[in-house]
Design a protein around this motif. Sequence first.
Motif, PDB file in Angstrom:
ATOM      1  N   ALA A  97     -67.019  59.295  52.005  1.00  0.00           N
ATOM      2  CA  ALA A  97     -66.404  59.870  50.808  1.00  0.00           C
ATOM      3  C   ALA A  97     -65.384  60.944  51.152  1.00  0.00           C
ATOM      4  CB  ALA A  97     -67.488  60.448  49.901  1.00  0.00           C
ATOM      5  N   ALA A  98     -65.565  61.585  52.293  1.00  0.00           N
ATOM      6  CA  ALA A  98     -64.620  62.624  52.699  1.00  0.00           C
ATOM      7  C   ALA A  98     -63.259  62.056  53.070  1.00  0.00           C
ATOM      8  CB  ALA A  98     -65.194  63.407  53.883  1.00  0.00           C
ATOM      9  N   TYR A  99     -63.235  60.786  53.497  1.00  0.00           N
ATOM     10  CA  TYR A  99     -61.994  60.217  54.026  1.00  0.00           C
ATOM     11  C   TYR A  99     -61.483  58.997  53.259  1.00  0.00           C
ATOM     12  CZ  TYR A  99     -62.762  63.264  58.027  1.00  0.00           C
ATOM     13  OH  TYR A  99     -62.943  64.367  58.827  1.00  0.00           O
ATOM     14  N   GLU A 100     -62.282  58.406  52.384  1.00  0.00           N
ATOM     15  CA  GLU A 100     -61.842  57.252  51.596  1.00  0.00           C
ATOM     16  C   GLU A 100     -61.727  57.689  50.151  1.00  0.00           C
ATOM     17  OE1 GLU A 100     -60.456  54.594  49.847  1.00  0.00           O
ATOM     18  OE2 GLU A 100     -60.717  53.830  51.887  1.00  0.00           O
ATOM     19  N   ASP A 101     -60.491  57.918  49.689  1.00  0.00           N
ATOM     20  CA  ASP A 101     -60.309  58.550  48.381  1.00  0.00           C
ATOM     21  C   ASP A 101     -60.514  57.611  47.206  1.00  0.00           C
ATOM     22  OD1 ASP A 101     -57.986  57.056  48.455  1.00  0.00           O
ATOM     23  OD2 ASP A 101     -56.642  58.772  48.651  1.00  0.00           O
ATOM     24  N   ARG A 102     -60.795  56.344  47.460  1.00  0.00           N
ATOM     25  CA  ARG A 102     -61.131  55.444  46.355  1.00  0.00           C
ATOM     26  C   ARG A 102     -62.587  55.571  45.938  1.00  0.00           C
ATOM     27  NH1 ARG A 102     -59.053  49.822  48.620  1.00  0.00           N
ATOM     28  NH2 ARG A 102     -59.898  50.794  50.518  1.00  0.00           N
ATOM     29  N   VAL A 103     -63.408  56.265  46.725  1.00  0.00           N
ATOM     30  CA  VAL A 103     -64.795  56.549  46.343  1.00  0.00           C
ATOM     31  C   VAL A 103     -64.784  57.714  45.358  1.00  0.00           C
ATOM     32  CG1 VAL A 103     -67.034  57.383  47.176  1.00  0.00           C
ATOM     33  CG2 VAL A 103     -65.748  55.679  48.508  1.00  0.00           C
ATOM     34  N   LYS A 104     -65.396  57.537  44.187  1.00  0.00           N
ATOM     35  CA  LYS A 104     -65.293  58.513  43.108  1.00  0.00           C
ATOM     36  C   LYS A 104     -66.525  59.404  42.945  1.00  0.00           C
ATOM     37  CE  LYS A 104     -61.224  56.974  42.156  1.00  0.00           C
ATOM     38  NZ  LYS A 104     -60.051  57.735  42.642  1.00  0.00           N
ATOM     39  N   VAL A 137     -64.327  53.477  57.550  1.00  0.00           N
ATOM     40  CA  VAL A 137     -63.840  52.119  57.805  1.00  0.00           C
ATOM     41  C   VAL A 137     -64.687  51.117  57.018  1.00  0.00           C
ATOM     42  CG1 VAL A 137     -63.438  50.370  59.581  1.00  0.00           C
ATOM     43  CG2 VAL A 137     -63.006  52.798  60.086  1.00  0.00           C
ATOM     44  N   TRP A 138     -66.014  51.316  57.005  1.00  0.00           N
ATOM     45  CA  TRP A 138     -66.883  50.447  56.208  1.00  0.00           C
ATOM     46  C   TRP A 138     -66.595  50.618  54.732  1.00  0.00           C
ATOM     47  CZ3 TRP A 138     -72.052  52.706  58.448  1.00  0.00           C
ATOM     48  CH2 TRP A 138     -72.098  52.509  59.840  1.00  0.00           C
ATOM     49  N   ALA A 139     -66.391  51.868  54.314  1.00  0.00           N
ATOM     50  CA  ALA A 139     -66.146  52.125  52.893  1.00  0.00           C
ATOM     51  C   ALA A 139     -64.877  51.426  52.434  1.00  0.00           C
ATOM     52  CB  ALA A 139     -66.045  53.627  52.640  1.00  0.00           C
ATOM     53  N   ALA A 140     -63.826  51.499  53.241  1.00  0.00           N
ATOM     54  CA  ALA A 140     -62.577  50.838  52.875  1.00  0.00           C
ATOM     55  C   ALA A 140     -62.781  49.340  52.729  1.00  0.00           C
ATOM     56  CB  ALA A 140     -61.510  51.134  53.925  1.00  0.00           C
ATOM     57  N   ALA A 141     -63.559  48.747  53.636  1.00  0.00           N
ATOM     58  CA  ALA A 141     -63.829  47.309  53.558  1.00  0.00           C
ATOM     59  C   ALA A 141     -64.576  46.970  52.274  1.00  0.00           C
ATOM     60  CB  ALA A 141     -64.629  46.856  54.772  1.00  0.00           C
TER      61      ALA A 141
END
Length: 389
Positions: free
Chosen positions: A245-252, A209-213
């Motif tokens: 990174a496991a759940y937010e696929d915009r992290v490369k 959730v933080w990563a998406a933000a």
Amino acid sequence: MFMYFPGNYVWSMAVVAALNNGGLIDEVDRACRPVLEAAEHGDDAGTEQLYAAWQAVVDRLVASADDDVARGRVIGAAGKLYRASLYTSQAERLQSPTWPGRTAAYQRSMALLARHLELSGSPVRRVEVPYEGSSLPGYFLPAPGASPEAPAPVVVQWNGLDSTKEMMYYSGFPQMLARRGISTLMVDTPGSGEALRMRGLTARHDTEVWAAACVDFLETLPEADASRVGLVGWSLGGYYAPRAAAYEDRVKLVVAWGANHDWAAVQEARRRREGENPVPHYWEHVFWVWGVSTMDEFVQATKDMHLDGVVEKIRVPFLITHGAGDRQIPVEYAHRSYEQAVNSPKRELRVFDDPEGGTEHISIDHMAYVAEYIADWVAETFAELDGRR
């Protein structure tokens, strides 16, 4: 690790952090020598006395910096204000969450850093990352030359249990990335830094959730290439970042700077008094971070703080670094994360040991050395993803 306070790991770690992040040994010694005896009474006792001793040094530095500014000597003043902020931050980190002066101490560390950034002409700027009706405070350091015409890749850097976005800046890691053409977004995530102290935002296990933000925010910055976003988390960030990174696929790409594969199990070990704590007043601190008031509530809130069944979902390059002699998080957790990350196209485990150094928690005993290693890996991996290598 250099044990300035023999037998007191937590206080000594603060000394090492200050020295490895630009502190001067004479100033650090002047701050610590008055509380050598107090350190013999354990981690919790005497922390207010420790803060006062550090602030005596800080007050002298600020007075000297003010005099420099009056004389037009802004370069020297900026350096003194940097160290004053660094020392204040380390001393504040050791205080109880219930200490009445804690908020003011943290605000002082931020204000001193802001003066340093202004006087030094730093390109770092404060930002706000929208998050669930509030926002996560951060600093953004653009890579040299980053622009809407030439957007740069970005690393999002996250805290652990008790660090702050200011400590990310002190570490020099964002500056290392900038020299490699990579921008950095330093964020106080819920449960840390300003997000916790000033906004009451508490931690959670589902860090995607933080990563998406964070990625949503980067998509609004024209000088940031939001298609090339990496995530680096140190200490408890070694759980936070791989989970995201496991759940937010915009992290490369993702880096666990200190593996934290099963933090829930680490808490059970700490209840048995196994291993070292990262801060004094430990149980007060973790209750504060998670916004709970009892051990049962804490156990319930953190029961899912592990990466079993999670790192298998990581499908991007994954670097794990760990100190062989980490007294807080067993090195076995680094091996477990590596062994389970079978779907990462580029997984690497780097354990730092003697005589090389970097053997302690997040390699704080030789931090710059390990930070350079991570910065090189990030730069090389972005280049590979771009097809340039």
